[in-house]
Write a protein that holds these residues in place. Structure first.
Motif, PDB file in Angstrom:
ATOM      1  N   ILE A 295      20.532  56.397  17.753  1.00  0.00           N
ATOM      2  CA  ILE A 295      20.559  55.715  19.070  1.00  0.00           C
ATOM      3  C   ILE A 295      21.810  56.068  19.870  1.00  0.00           C
ATOM      4  O   ILE A 295      21.928  55.729  21.038  1.00  0.00           O
ATOM      5  CB  ILE A 295      20.447  54.175  18.950  1.00  0.00           C
ATOM      6  N   SER A 296      22.740  56.790  19.231  1.00  0.00           N
ATOM      7  CA  SER A 296      24.023  57.041  19.925  1.00  0.00           C
ATOM      8  C   SER A 296      23.886  57.783  21.260  1.00  0.00           C
ATOM      9  O   SER A 296      24.582  57.428  22.211  1.00  0.00           O
ATOM     10  CB  SER A 296      25.008  57.755  19.005  1.00  0.00           C
ATOM     11  N   PRO A 297      22.987  58.795  21.397  1.00  0.00           N
ATOM     12  CA  PRO A 297      22.905  59.443  22.721  1.00  0.00           C
ATOM     13  C   PRO A 297      22.503  58.466  23.821  1.00  0.00           C
ATOM     14  O   PRO A 297      23.137  58.414  24.879  1.00  0.00           O
ATOM     15  CB  PRO A 297      21.833  60.525  22.525  1.00  0.00           C
ATOM     16  N   ALA A 298      21.459  57.656  23.531  1.00  0.00           N
ATOM     17  CA  ALA A 298      20.999  56.702  24.547  1.00  0.00           C
ATOM     18  C   ALA A 298      22.079  55.664  24.822  1.00  0.00           C
ATOM     19  O   ALA A 298      22.342  55.297  25.982  1.00  0.00           O
ATOM     20  CB  ALA A 298      19.717  56.026  24.078  1.00  0.00           C
ATOM     21  N   LEU A 299      22.739  55.247  23.743  1.00  0.00           N
ATOM     22  CA  LEU A 299      23.786  54.233  23.881  1.00  0.00           C
ATOM     23  C   LEU A 299      24.947  54.783  24.708  1.00  0.00           C
ATOM     24  O   LEU A 299      25.462  54.127  25.627  1.00  0.00           O
ATOM     25  CB  LEU A 299      24.273  53.832  22.486  1.00  0.00           C
TER      26      LEU A 299
ATOM     27  N   ILE B 190      24.896  57.225  26.886  1.00  0.00           N
ATOM     28  CA  ILE B 190      24.504  57.379  28.293  1.00  0.00           C
ATOM     29  C   ILE B 190      24.518  56.018  28.988  1.00  0.00           C
ATOM     30  O   ILE B 190      25.023  55.878  30.108  1.00  0.00           O
ATOM     31  CB  ILE B 190      23.123  58.062  28.396  1.00  0.00           C
ATOM     32  N   SER B 191      23.975  55.003  28.295  1.00  0.00           N
ATOM     33  CA  SER B 191      23.958  53.663  28.900  1.00  0.00           C
ATOM     34  C   SER B 191      25.374  53.166  29.162  1.00  0.00           C
ATOM     35  O   SER B 191      25.657  52.593  30.214  1.00  0.00           O
ATOM     36  CB  SER B 191      23.249  52.675  27.974  1.00  0.00           C
TER      37      SER B 191
END
Lengths: 286, 448
Positions: free
Chosen positions: A10-14, A16-17
């Motif tokens: 989940i780190s990429p989405a996190l 970016i968020s």
């Protein structure tokens, strides 16, 4: 170990968020309490001064009222048109797709294109429809030039571009209504209104609710058509919170004040989101 | 495994950070360093002129650098966003000195004093324009062109209707009343698509009805913006608007392009507007029609003194990015733009935008087309007027940014949304705040 892998995934989405939502959001809140001009490296903390100045600014209140009027127009006119048209299209077997395509056309055009089209072909007093009507002796002025009508004229253009989208969304939802329920209602002798009220509408309610809330959120963020058609004029009659914030940020070099307005816009969006959560919970309970 | 994971995450983060920080290449394929300039979205024919006169000439003059101009419709916004993040073009285009002050105070643009000395700009450029580009005594921007608001008129319309060229405001009003009676527009103009057009009319009424001297007092703080003379001037603007003297009900429905077309189509005798309108007129007053277009300075309320009188302004400012790696070269380019040669060559095909504010302006109109000649003549007369001190002020040039925004609300007086006094009280509050912050540019004094 499993948790670590999950966190990694989940780190990429996190990331970016955090980078494009959380940090800018937090910075906006901080900037709202400063006198930052957008270029300075040493903004001063001014407490609630930006908010105090906005509270005594008549244009701010006018913009807020215009946003409220805009919301009221958008939660009524396009929804009614969209639902009516979707219900009418529901019965059409062959031409349904063609109509959907035609109705959706203004929505897929860029706002700039639509705005130029309306400004130059409809509202133009020299070469547009307004100009032609004037030439044949009909005493009509462009509604964009009057402080009394400009807001409704701009809203009309935006509604013109938007209602087709609502039609398509509602039609898609209506088509999911179980056929046996409709047949049963017919057999029970329901008229058209009763079938809509007691069969179709409960079936599309989740879609209706989410669109309703999205319209409220977008109404407080609306910018493009107002900026393109009137720039907030004449005399602030079409000023919105978004256009006013834009003026502060990019013309008056008062980014702090623009951020304060942005917080108001977010506040109304948050209220609408709360409304949606409340409606969803009620739906689940029922 | 855990170490590997931490390593992977670290690499990912480093890649993201470097991706965000990476910069575009600033070198051409043949190894030349690129010098950039952002400009507003000028039409293709004007871009072509700039290419021939500035870009090609400069690029051919040496082998180390290549000048590239990027045309952007939202140039002001783009520049302030880019500069605030330490990026942006080498040569910074700005919409006026008041736009430049916050950038200068934040250290985003370069102090040009050493270049001013090197190239002798102070001796060459008109004093009021040079001074308006200074912040705390140092030069930060150069006005690219003089700009003034005046009267464009259609000579044929005046002749056909036996109207003389108006010398006074009373004569002007008489002609406009007669034009309305004949079913024409009294004058044409409009702010469709660009609300800052209003600044032309707030400036016009301040300069020609309140007078440059009174506005000077307000700008320097020796009188209040609520002074009765200023209030009267703004009330007059409302009277004019209501009488239909500013394009009637179509003020918000016309662009400058459409307005010049209406003037060319003989639908109105006048167009009150900035001298930069010459660049739009080239489309509608083409061929034989070009000789029909005239321009005159706007008469003043007390017409017996100091005429012709000009609203002093610049169309844009040029500065150098403090982060630029090619500041010396950028200054060299700016210097070429501050010459008679540049003015003459640009004006030949692009009248209206390159009236370089030189003290010793030398114009060669021998091979210029009609409109370019007329524009060059306008600028020459303006230089004479400014040298004599016969000027008032463009609000967008001499007012700080937030105060200027309030002046753009002049249409609120016209539409009876507020009174002149209410508007000027707002102006005074904002002006005092900005003056305290040092955001008011140096104000040149007009002659008495």
């Amino acid at each position: 170990m499993r948790n670590t892998v999950n966190y990694f995934l989940i780190s990429p989405a996190l990331l970016i968020s955090i980078l494009i939502v959380f940090i800018p959001g937090l910075l906006t809140v901080i900037v709202a309490f400063t006198d930052w001009n957008g270029v300075s490296t040493t903004p001063n903390f001014v407490g609630v001064q930006n908010f105090n100045e906005l509270f005594v600014d008549s244009i701010f209140w006018k913009a807020l009222l215009n946003n409220a009027k805009w919301t009221l127009m958008f939660v009524t006119v396009p929804i009614v048109i969209g639902l009516l048209t979707a219900m009418m299209l529901l019965k059409r077997k062959k031409s349904k797709s063609a109509y959907q395509l035609i109705f959706l056309f203004p929505y897929i055009l860029a706002p700039t294109t639509n705005a130029i089209l309306w400004l130059n072909i409809i509202f133009n007093p020299v070469s547009g429809v307004i100009g032609y009507l004037q030439e044949i002796g009909i005493p009509i002025d462009s509604p964009l030039s009057s402080v009394d009508t400009a807001l409704y004229a701009v809203a009309s253009v935006d509604i013109w571009h938007y209602w087709g989208f609502l039609t398509v969304v509602y039609l898609a939802a209506l088509r999911q209504t179980p056929a046996e329920q409709i047949e049963a209602a017919y057999l029970e002798g329901c008229n058209g209104w009763q079938i809509f009220r007691y069969v179709y509408f409960p079936s599309i309610r989740p879609t209706f609710n989410i669109m309703f809330v999205m319209i409220i959120i977008f109404s407080f963020l609306t910018f493009d058509y107002v900026y393109l058609l009137t720039g907030g004029g004449p005399s602030h009659s079409t000023e919105m919170l978004s256009t006013y914030a834009y003026t502060f940020a990019f013309s008056a070099f008062q980014v702090g004040k623009a951020a304060a307005i942005a917080l108001f816009m977010s506040f109304f969006g948050l209220l609408a989101s709360c409304l949606y959560i409340w409606m969803s919970r009620n739906d689940l309970k029922n | 495994m855990k170490k590997k994971l931490v390593g992977l995450v670290t690499i990912f983060l480093v890649m993201v950070i470097f991706a965000g920080c990476s910069n575009d290449s600033k070198t051409t394929a043949d190894g030349k360093e690129i010098i950039t300039m952002w400009f507003w979205g000028a039409p293709p024919e004007h871009q072509e002129t700039l290419k021939k006169v500035l870009i090609d000439k400069y690029n051919k003059s040496q082998n180390e650098y290549e000048l590239k101009i990027e045309y952007r419709n939202s140039v002001d916004k783009d520049i302030s966003v880019a500069l605030s993040s330490g990026k942006g073009p080498d040569i910074v285009y700005g919409s006026g000195p008041s736009f430049v002050i916050p950038l200068a105070e934040a250290g985003r643009i370069e102090n040009l004093d050493k270049y001013a000395e090197k190239y002798g700009w102070k001796d060459r450029i008109l004093d009021p324009i040079y001074e308006s580009g200074t912040v705390n005594g140092s030069l930060y921007s150069l006005g690219n062109s003089l700009n003034t608001v005046g009267i464009f008129y259609n000579k044929k319309v005046l002749k056909d209707n036996n109207w003389p060229e108006p010398k006074t405001i009373e004569e002007l009003e008489k002609i406009m009343d007669e034009a309305i009676e004949k079913g024409m527009y009294a004058s044409v103009t409009g702010n469709k698509g660009w609300k800052p057009v209003n600044e032309n009319y707030s400036s016009l009424f301040l300069t020609h009805f309140a007078g440059g001297e009174k506005v000077y007092e307000a700008l320097t703080g020796t009188t209040k913006w609520t002074d009765p003379t200023i209030i009267d001037a703004l009330d007059t603007s409302a009277d004019w608007y209501k009488k239909g003297y500013l394009a009637g009900k179509d003020y918000t429905n016309l662009t400058f392009n459409e307005a010049t077309q209406l003037l060319a189509d003989e639908k109105a005798p006048f167009f009150f507007g900035p001298s930069l309108v010459y660049q739009f007129a080239a489309q509608s007053f083409s061929g034989d029609k070009a000789k029909d277009l005239g321009f005159m300075a706007f008469p003043t309320k007390d017409h017996e003194t100091n005429e012709p009188y000009y609203t002093l302004g610049v169309t844009a400012t040029l500065s150098i990015n403090a982060q630029s790696k090619h500041k010396d070269e950028a200054a060299k380019i700016l210097d070429t733009m501050m010459t008679n040669e540049f003015m003459n060559e640009m004006t030949k095909t692009w009248p209206g935008y390159w009236g370089v504010p030189l003290k010793g302006l030398q114009i060669d109109t021998s091979d210029m087309p009609e409109l370019s000649k007329a524009y060059a003549e306008t600028i020459k007369n303006m230089v004479d007027g400014v040298n004599k001190g016969h000027f008032g002020y463009y609000s967008g040039v001499f007012l700080p940014p937030a105060t200027q925004q309030i002046f753009l609300d002049i249409e609120s007086i016209w539409n009876e949304q507020m009174t002149s006094t209410e508007l000027m009280k707002k102006v005074q509050v904002e002006f005092d705040k900005e003056k305290e912050k040092g955001l008011v540019p140096p104000i040149p004094k007009p002659s008495e």
